[in-house]
Design a protein around this motif. Structure first.
Motif, PDB file in Angstrom:
ATOM      1  N   GLU A 215      38.728  39.079  29.995  1.00  0.00           N
ATOM      2  CA  GLU A 215      39.807  39.337  31.498  1.00  0.00           C
ATOM      3  C   GLU A 215      39.808  40.650  33.205  1.00  0.00           C
ATOM      4  OE1 GLU A 215      40.502  36.942  27.927  1.00  0.00           O
ATOM      5  OE2 GLU A 215      39.883  38.759  27.845  1.00  0.00           O
ATOM      6  N   ALA A 216      40.106  41.143  32.288  1.00  0.00           N
ATOM      7  CA  ALA A 216      39.810  42.457  33.344  1.00  0.00           C
ATOM      8  C   ALA A 216      38.772  42.129  34.339  1.00  0.00           C
ATOM      9  CB  ALA A 216      39.442  43.844  32.763  1.00  0.00           C
ATOM     10  N   MET A 217      37.672  41.451  33.926  1.00  0.00           N
ATOM     11  CA  MET A 217      36.107  41.592  34.452  1.00  0.00           C
ATOM     12  C   MET A 217      36.613  40.526  35.914  1.00  0.00           C
ATOM     13  SD  MET A 217      33.666  38.894  35.131  1.00  0.00           S
ATOM     14  CE  MET A 217      33.600  38.275  33.280  1.00  0.00           C
ATOM     15  N   VAL A 218      37.782  39.843  35.098  1.00  0.00           N
ATOM     16  CA  VAL A 218      37.904  38.609  35.933  1.00  0.00           C
ATOM     17  C   VAL A 218      38.770  39.321  37.462  1.00  0.00           C
ATOM     18  CG1 VAL A 218      39.325  36.459  37.019  1.00  0.00           C
ATOM     19  CG2 VAL A 218      37.408  36.837  34.617  1.00  0.00           C
ATOM     20  N   LEU A 219      39.365  39.823  37.008  1.00  0.00           N
ATOM     21  CA  LEU A 219      40.893  40.895  37.433  1.00  0.00           C
ATOM     22  C   LEU A 219      39.759  41.912  39.039  1.00  0.00           C
ATOM     23  CD1 LEU A 219      43.436  41.583  35.593  1.00  0.00           C
ATOM     24  CD2 LEU A 219      43.607  39.787  37.133  1.00  0.00           C
ATOM     25  N   GLN A 220      38.974  41.988  38.030  1.00  0.00           N
ATOM     26  CA  GLN A 220      38.262  43.374  39.186  1.00  0.00           C
ATOM     27  C   GLN A 220      37.349  42.832  39.661  1.00  0.00           C
ATOM     28  OE1 GLN A 220      38.217  46.167  39.352  1.00  0.00           O
ATOM     29  NE2 GLN A 220      36.410  46.201  40.703  1.00  0.00           N
ATOM     30  N   ILE A 221      36.640  41.460  39.733  1.00  0.00           N
ATOM     31  CA  ILE A 221      35.829  40.481  40.828  1.00  0.00           C
ATOM     32  C   ILE A 221      36.990  39.472  41.600  1.00  0.00           C
ATOM     33  CG2 ILE A 221      34.308  38.199  41.046  1.00  0.00           C
ATOM     34  CD1 ILE A 221      33.162  38.935  38.435  1.00  0.00           C
ATOM     35  N   THR A 222      38.144  39.112  41.070  1.00  0.00           N
ATOM     36  CA  THR A 222      39.067  39.067  42.349  1.00  0.00           C
ATOM     37  C   THR A 222      39.442  40.154  43.298  1.00  0.00           C
ATOM     38  OG1 THR A 222      39.501  37.368  40.590  1.00  0.00           O
ATOM     39  CG2 THR A 222      41.630  37.877  42.446  1.00  0.00           C
ATOM     40  N   SER A 223      39.648  41.377  42.462  1.00  0.00           N
ATOM     41  CA  SER A 223      39.997  42.116  43.432  1.00  0.00           C
ATOM     42  C   SER A 223      38.880  42.244  44.469  1.00  0.00           C
ATOM     43  CB  SER A 223      40.633  43.843  42.817  1.00  0.00           C
ATOM     44  OG  SER A 223      41.239  44.649  43.477  1.00  0.00           O
ATOM     45  N   GLN A 224      37.878  42.546  44.191  1.00  0.00           N
ATOM     46  CA  GLN A 224      36.653  42.684  44.493  1.00  0.00           C
ATOM     47  C   GLN A 224      36.593  41.750  45.941  1.00  0.00           C
ATOM     48  OE1 GLN A 224      33.585  44.872  41.519  1.00  0.00           O
ATOM     49  NE2 GLN A 224      32.499  44.626  43.675  1.00  0.00           N
TER      50      GLN A 224
END
Length: 381
Positions: A215-224
């Motif tokens: 979940e944190a990884m998906v949020l990080q990619i979305t932010s990038q």
């Protein structure tokens, strides 16, 4: 939903070693993406100042599966054939890239011999590059992405084989300069299974993704990837029969209209399901006991309950909020589409006294041009 074989069986047998088997979720993935492309083409073809319409498949594969079913690029070409004939003043560019020259040869043969280009204003462009090198070739994209961004409609499709194939930093740099929409398949299952392996550690370090959870990884990619013109995003999950997540189809767009059309495609394909799960035969038979309308109504009610809670928690209760802000928030954060928000979320909240319609427009029925206060308020009506 299944395709009938549209090429000679001898062609498939001769090239079977280069073709992928179509997995259960693949059929739905292609259907979902194709439905969105059709809606996107309808909108973009009818915008006067859009001159070029570009679909870029960064990893197009061979265009066909071992069962004879069509890949995404072939489905898009069929849609191009229809729209290009209706809009002869537009130029439709289907740009296909794959690292395998053999697979490019197969898809080119399929296009030339079995599908055909039906209009003179369709161009087929093929490139044989690693996906990261392809996306980094700025000179190539300048030819198709006009200097004035809104004169070209650009939809980029990135569908890799695993999590590590595409560098997020490359996608980020691409999106920071290009006016486009992106559909990106991210293999969250690889991250979950392999995050302790050296390859995954190295990739995550290079990409500045230091997340320990999916979940944190998906949020990080979305932010990038919310860079440049990109304003909105949405992710849809695909799962196995045992409910293990395989991947997420992530969508990024500069325009709320793109997200609205994506939601229409989601409801057309999955009838409001929060995620797609591959079903065993007995599961499919059980679901047939319920009508499509029953399922849809139940899901609208369920998604609306979530939307109400999120809406009340998100907006401060002393600010005047425009309808478009409410719509954008609900569309990006829930499964609901544009046409479901007013009747199933906003009006019930107003009736319950949790949202106040301020009445700035002459007609009380004109909700979309009015402003609102969200929160616990006195219902004076």
């Amino acid at each position: 939903m299944e395709d009938k074989c549209f090429v000679p069986i001898e062609f498939i047998r001769a090239n079977k070693h280069l073709l992928d088997e179509k997995k259960s979720q693949t059929t739905y993935k292609i259907e979902y993406v194709s439905k969105y492309v059709e809606k996107w083409l309808f909108v973009m073809s009818n915008i006067d100042n859009v001159e070029n319409i570009n679909f870029i498949d960064c990893m197009c594969n061979a265009g066909i599966y071992t069962d004879g079913g069509k890949g995404t690029a072939i489905k898009v070409l069929e849609l191009f054939n229809g729209f290009a004939l209706q809009h002869p003043n537009k130029t439709f560019n289907l740009i296909l890239n794959d690292i395998s020259p053999d697979r490019l040869c197969i898809i080119t043969t399929i296009i030339n011999d079995y599908v055909g280009v039906k209009a003179q204003n369709i161009n087929i462009v093929t490139r044989n590059l690693d996906v990261n090198a392809f996306l980094s070739d700025e000179k190539f994209f300048v030819q198709y992405f006009n200097c004035y961004p809104k004169r070209s409609a650009n939809l980029v499709f990135v569908d890799p084989y695993n999590f590590c194939t595409v560098k997020i930093s490359v996608l980020e740099k691409f999106l920071s300069k290009a006016y486009c929409e992106l559909i990106f398949n991210i293999f969250t299952s690889d991250f979950v299974r392999n995050q302790d392996k050296e390859k995954m550690k190295k990739f995550c370090k290079e990409e500045n993704i230091f997340c320990t959870t999916k979940e944190a990884m998906v949020l990080q990619i979305t932010s990038q990837l919310k860079v440049g013109y990109i304003k909105y995003s949405f992710a849809y999950e695909f799962k196995t029969i045992t409910n293990m997540e395989l991947y997420q189809i992530m969508f990024f767009t500069p325009n709320i209209k793109g997200l609205e059309k994506l939601k229409e495609a989601l409801w057309d394909t999955f009838n409001g399901k929060e995620f797609h799960r591959n079903q065993a035969r007995q599961d499919a038979e059980q679901m047939s006991l319920f009508s499509q309308d029953d399922e849809k109504d139940w899901r609208i009610e369920s998604h609306s309950a979530v939307a109400k809670e999120l809406l009340l928690a998100h907006f401060p209760n002393d600010n005047e909020i425009e309808y478009i802000a409410i719509e954008e928030f609900v569309i990006e954060n829930t499964m609901l589409n544009e046409n479901q928000i007013l009747e199933h979320v906003l009006k019930p909240l107003i009736q319950n006294g949790q949202v106040k319609k301020l009445g700035y427009v002459n007609r009380s029925s004109n909700y979309k041009k009015d402003k609102y206060i969200v929160g616990v308020v006195d219902n004076e009506d």
